[in-house]
Design a protein around this motif. Structure first.
Motif, PDB file in Angstrom:
ATOM      1  N   ASN A 211       0.813  -1.218   0.000  1.00  0.00           N
ATOM      2  CA  ASN A 211       0.000   0.000   0.000  1.00  0.00           C
ATOM      3  C   ASN A 211       0.848   1.270   0.000  1.00  0.00           C
ATOM      4  O   ASN A 211       1.882   1.308  -0.650  1.00  0.00           O
ATOM      5  N   ILE A 212       0.421   2.304   0.687  1.00  0.00           N
ATOM      6  CA  ILE A 212       1.080   3.606   0.584  1.00  0.00           C
ATOM      7  C   ILE A 212       2.502   3.553   1.122  1.00  0.00           C
ATOM      8  O   ILE A 212       3.393   4.243   0.631  1.00  0.00           O
ATOM      9  N   ARG A 213       2.733   2.704   2.117  1.00  0.00           N
ATOM     10  CA  ARG A 213       4.090   2.575   2.647  1.00  0.00           C
ATOM     11  C   ARG A 213       5.041   2.089   1.558  1.00  0.00           C
ATOM     12  O   ARG A 213       6.158   2.591   1.423  1.00  0.00           O
ATOM     13  N   GLU A 214       4.599   1.134   0.751  1.00  0.00           N
ATOM     14  CA  GLU A 214       5.435   0.627  -0.337  1.00  0.00           C
ATOM     15  C   GLU A 214       5.600   1.686  -1.421  1.00  0.00           C
ATOM     16  O   GLU A 214       6.701   1.887  -1.949  1.00  0.00           O
ATOM     17  N   LEU A 215       4.515   2.369  -1.769  1.00  0.00           N
ATOM     18  CA  LEU A 215       4.583   3.425  -2.779  1.00  0.00           C
ATOM     19  C   LEU A 215       5.570   4.508  -2.361  1.00  0.00           C
ATOM     20  O   LEU A 215       6.378   4.977  -3.170  1.00  0.00           O
ATOM     21  N   ARG A 216       5.530   4.871  -1.095  1.00  0.00           N
ATOM     22  CA  ARG A 216       6.435   5.910  -0.590  1.00  0.00           C
ATOM     23  C   ARG A 216       7.891   5.462  -0.690  1.00  0.00           C
ATOM     24  O   ARG A 216       8.761   6.254  -1.078  1.00  0.00           O
ATOM     25  N   ASN A 217       8.161   4.206  -0.363  1.00  0.00           N
ATOM     26  CA  ASN A 217       9.521   3.687  -0.462  1.00  0.00           C
ATOM     27  C   ASN A 217      10.036   3.730  -1.896  1.00  0.00           C
ATOM     28  O   ASN A 217      11.200   4.065  -2.150  1.00  0.00           O
ATOM     29  N   ILE A 218       9.163   3.373  -2.846  1.00  0.00           N
ATOM     30  CA  ILE A 218       9.565   3.357  -4.254  1.00  0.00           C
ATOM     31  C   ILE A 218       9.835   4.769  -4.752  1.00  0.00           C
ATOM     32  O   ILE A 218      10.784   5.014  -5.491  1.00  0.00           O
ATOM     33  N   ALA A 219       9.005   5.723  -4.325  1.00  0.00           N
ATOM     34  CA  ALA A 219       9.227   7.117  -4.707  1.00  0.00           C
ATOM     35  C   ALA A 219      10.552   7.627  -4.149  1.00  0.00           C
ATOM     36  O   ALA A 219      11.306   8.327  -4.844  1.00  0.00           O
ATOM     37  N   GLU A 220      10.856   7.261  -2.916  1.00  0.00           N
ATOM     38  CA  GLU A 220      12.135   7.675  -2.315  1.00  0.00           C
ATOM     39  C   GLU A 220      13.308   7.062  -3.078  1.00  0.00           C
ATOM     40  O   GLU A 220      14.309   7.726  -3.360  1.00  0.00           O
ATOM     41  N   ARG A 221      13.182   5.781  -3.425  1.00  0.00           N
ATOM     42  CA  ARG A 221      14.240   5.082  -4.151  1.00  0.00           C
ATOM     43  C   ARG A 221      14.502   5.746  -5.499  1.00  0.00           C
ATOM     44  O   ARG A 221      15.643   6.013  -5.873  1.00  0.00           O
ATOM     45  N   LEU A 222      13.426   6.031  -6.233  1.00  0.00           N
ATOM     46  CA  LEU A 222      13.584   6.609  -7.571  1.00  0.00           C
ATOM     47  C   LEU A 222      14.113   8.036  -7.520  1.00  0.00           C
ATOM     48  O   LEU A 222      14.832   8.460  -8.432  1.00  0.00           O
ATOM     49  N   SER A 223      13.764   8.775  -6.472  1.00  0.00           N
ATOM     50  CA  SER A 223      14.264  10.144  -6.380  1.00  0.00           C
ATOM     51  C   SER A 223      15.780  10.175  -6.230  1.00  0.00           C
ATOM     52  O   SER A 223      16.431  11.161  -6.567  1.00  0.00           O
ATOM     53  N   VAL A 224      16.342   9.042  -5.758  1.00  0.00           N
ATOM     54  CA  VAL A 224      17.794   8.955  -5.569  1.00  0.00           C
ATOM     55  C   VAL A 224      18.490   8.356  -6.785  1.00  0.00           C
ATOM     56  O   VAL A 224      19.528   8.861  -7.236  1.00  0.00           O
ATOM     57  N   VAL A 225      17.948   7.277  -7.357  1.00  0.00           N
ATOM     58  CA  VAL A 225      18.693   6.496  -8.351  1.00  0.00           C
ATOM     59  C   VAL A 225      18.408   6.883  -9.796  1.00  0.00           C
ATOM     60  O   VAL A 225      19.127   6.450 -10.688  1.00  0.00           O
ATOM     61  N   HIS A 226      17.380   7.688 -10.070  1.00  0.00           N
ATOM     62  CA  HIS A 226      17.060   7.977 -11.461  1.00  0.00           C
ATOM     63  C   HIS A 226      18.160   8.841 -12.081  1.00  0.00           C
ATOM     64  O   HIS A 226      18.883   9.549 -11.379  1.00  0.00           O
ATOM     65  N   SER A 227      18.276   8.768 -13.398  1.00  0.00           N
ATOM     66  CA  SER A 227      19.242   9.598 -14.112  1.00  0.00           C
ATOM     67  C   SER A 227      18.494  10.436 -15.142  1.00  0.00           C
ATOM     68  O   SER A 227      17.509   9.991 -15.728  1.00  0.00           O
ATOM     69  N   GLY A 228      18.952  11.667 -15.336  1.00  0.00           N
ATOM     70  CA  GLY A 228      18.280  12.536 -16.298  1.00  0.00           C
ATOM     71  C   GLY A 228      17.046  13.197 -15.703  1.00  0.00           C
ATOM     72  O   GLY A 228      16.749  13.092 -14.513  1.00  0.00           O
ATOM     73  N   TYR A 229      16.312  13.858 -16.568  1.00  0.00           N
ATOM     74  CA  TYR A 229      15.148  14.612 -16.103  1.00  0.00           C
ATOM     75  C   TYR A 229      13.877  13.759 -16.094  1.00  0.00           C
ATOM     76  O   TYR A 229      12.853  14.169 -15.564  1.00  0.00           O
ATOM     77  N   MET A 230      13.952  12.559 -16.677  1.00  0.00           N
ATOM     78  CA  MET A 230      12.756  11.725 -16.801  1.00  0.00           C
ATOM     79  C   MET A 230      13.026  10.329 -16.248  1.00  0.00           C
ATOM     80  O   MET A 230      14.091   9.745 -16.478  1.00  0.00           O
ATOM     81  N   ILE A 231      12.052   9.799 -15.507  1.00  0.00           N
ATOM     82  CA  ILE A 231      12.127   8.421 -15.043  1.00  0.00           C
ATOM     83  C   ILE A 231      11.602   7.526 -16.159  1.00  0.00           C
ATOM     84  O   ILE A 231      10.442   7.643 -16.565  1.00  0.00           O
ATOM     85  N   THR A 232      12.458   6.669 -16.654  1.00  0.00           N
ATOM     86  CA  THR A 232      12.090   5.816 -17.779  1.00  0.00           C
ATOM     87  C   THR A 232      11.311   4.590 -17.300  1.00  0.00           C
ATOM     88  O   THR A 232      11.267   4.269 -16.111  1.00  0.00           O
ATOM     89  N   GLU A 233      10.742   3.896 -18.265  1.00  0.00           N
ATOM     90  CA  GLU A 233      10.031   2.648 -17.955  1.00  0.00           C
ATOM     91  C   GLU A 233      10.990   1.627 -17.352  1.00  0.00           C
ATOM     92  O   GLU A 233      10.627   0.896 -16.423  1.00  0.00           O
TER      93      GLU A 233
END
Length: 311
Positions: A211-233
């Motif tokens: 649920n939201i706890r998992e969604l929040r963790n994924i958002a935190e993870r992507l805010s750190v590891v993504h590259s560029g201005y867009m999160i790709t598929e």
């Protein structure tokens, strides 16, 4: 959710006990805190306790307190219990289903009498506490199985609030995800990325069992590891753990059919495997031989992946 929030607002206007029901990660404590904050008790304490985190031997002393000398190791002067700390305020009992059956009768007595007796003490202390309890279990089923007292359930289940899981309100997923992505991007000092169409489609289809706890963790993870201005598929698939599933499937199939299947999978799946091979290269210091060995193929076969730009 609009109806749930509306009901929570109504519950805040009275002092009846509330039972919050919902899967783990749906935000039960957030609702409990919000009900308290919108009530006449908001100026007094909101005390939260996870019933599953306390062993039975500590439940009574933590909830009811104890007098000096009540047991070995007790503090000088005794200790105030959580019921006393929540006087005139709200006591939030999370994971109420985990309270041992042997202790439930003591809790029931306090809810009925509105009085507590500290462990080792003789005098009773009056308490004015509103109880908000929460569970991710079916308490009526617990009653029928002899694991929960029916009379205690009646005391707790005066006002009931069901919080639906995220998968039953999928239209909330993009809204919540963008909110937390913005939150963590600001917190870490990064520019907030946008989601590609494919990435957004992936989160809409994802089950979010946490649920939201998992969604929040994924958002935190992507805010750190993504590259560029867009999160790709591909980045979204990695954050959701879908690449791990594919890797596991390839590994299992390789064990049965040999390295040739691994190379076929690499060729067929394209950019996700490129990302995985790049990650392996980094882990093995860009040593092609060691990376090939980790993939279960020999160096010459590995050369076929030069089309991925890894030569």
């Amino acid at each position: 959710m609009d109806r749930t929030i509306e009901n929570a607002g109504r519950y805040a206007g009275v002092s009846s006990n509330v039972l919050l029901v919902g899967e783990t990660g749906t935000g039960k404590e957030l609702f409990a805190q919000s009900i308290h904050n919108a009530s006449k008790r908001a100026g007094n304490a909101f005390v939260a306790v996870n019933c599953a985190a306390l062993p039975e031997s500590l439940l009574e002393s933590e909830l009811f307190g104890y007098v000096e000398g009540a047991f070995t190791g007790s503090k000088k002067g005794g200790k105030m219990g959580l019921f006393e700390m929540a006087h005139k305020g709200t006591l939030f009992l999370d994971e109420i289903a985990e309270i041992p059956l042997t202790f439930q009768s003591k809790l029931l007595r306090v809810l009925q009498e509105r009085e507590v007796r500290r462990v080792g003490g003789n005098s009773v202390i009056s308490v004015d506490v509103r109880i908000i309890a929460a569970t991710n279990k079916n308490l009526q089923r617990q009653v029928s199985e002899g694991k929960f007292r029916q009379d205690l359930l009646y005391r707790l289940n005066v006002l009931r609030l069901y919080i639906p899981p995220l998968r039953k309100r999928s239209e909330d997923i993009p809204l919540l995800f963008h909110y937390y992505l913005q939150y963590y991007s600001n917190q870490f000092g990064y520019e907030m990325p946008i989601l590609s169409e494919g990435a957004e489609e992936l989160i809409k289809q994802y089950a979010f069992t946490g649920n939201i706890r998992e969604l929040r963790n994924i958002a935190e993870r992507l805010s750190v590891v993504h590259s560029g201005y867009m999160i790709t598929e591909e980045e979204m698939a990695g954050a959701l753990g879908q690449d791990d599933i594919e890797i596991a499937e390839c590994t299992e199939r390789t064990a049965a059919t040999g390295p040739s299947y691994m190379m076929y999978a690499w060729k067929a799946k394209g950019s996700r495997e490129k990302q995985y091979i790049q990650r392996l290269l980094s882990e093995y210091g860009y040593n092609r031989s060691e990376t090939a060995k980790a993939m279960g193929i020999d160096r010459s076969t590995y050369g076929e992946n030069e089309k991925y730009g890894l030569q």
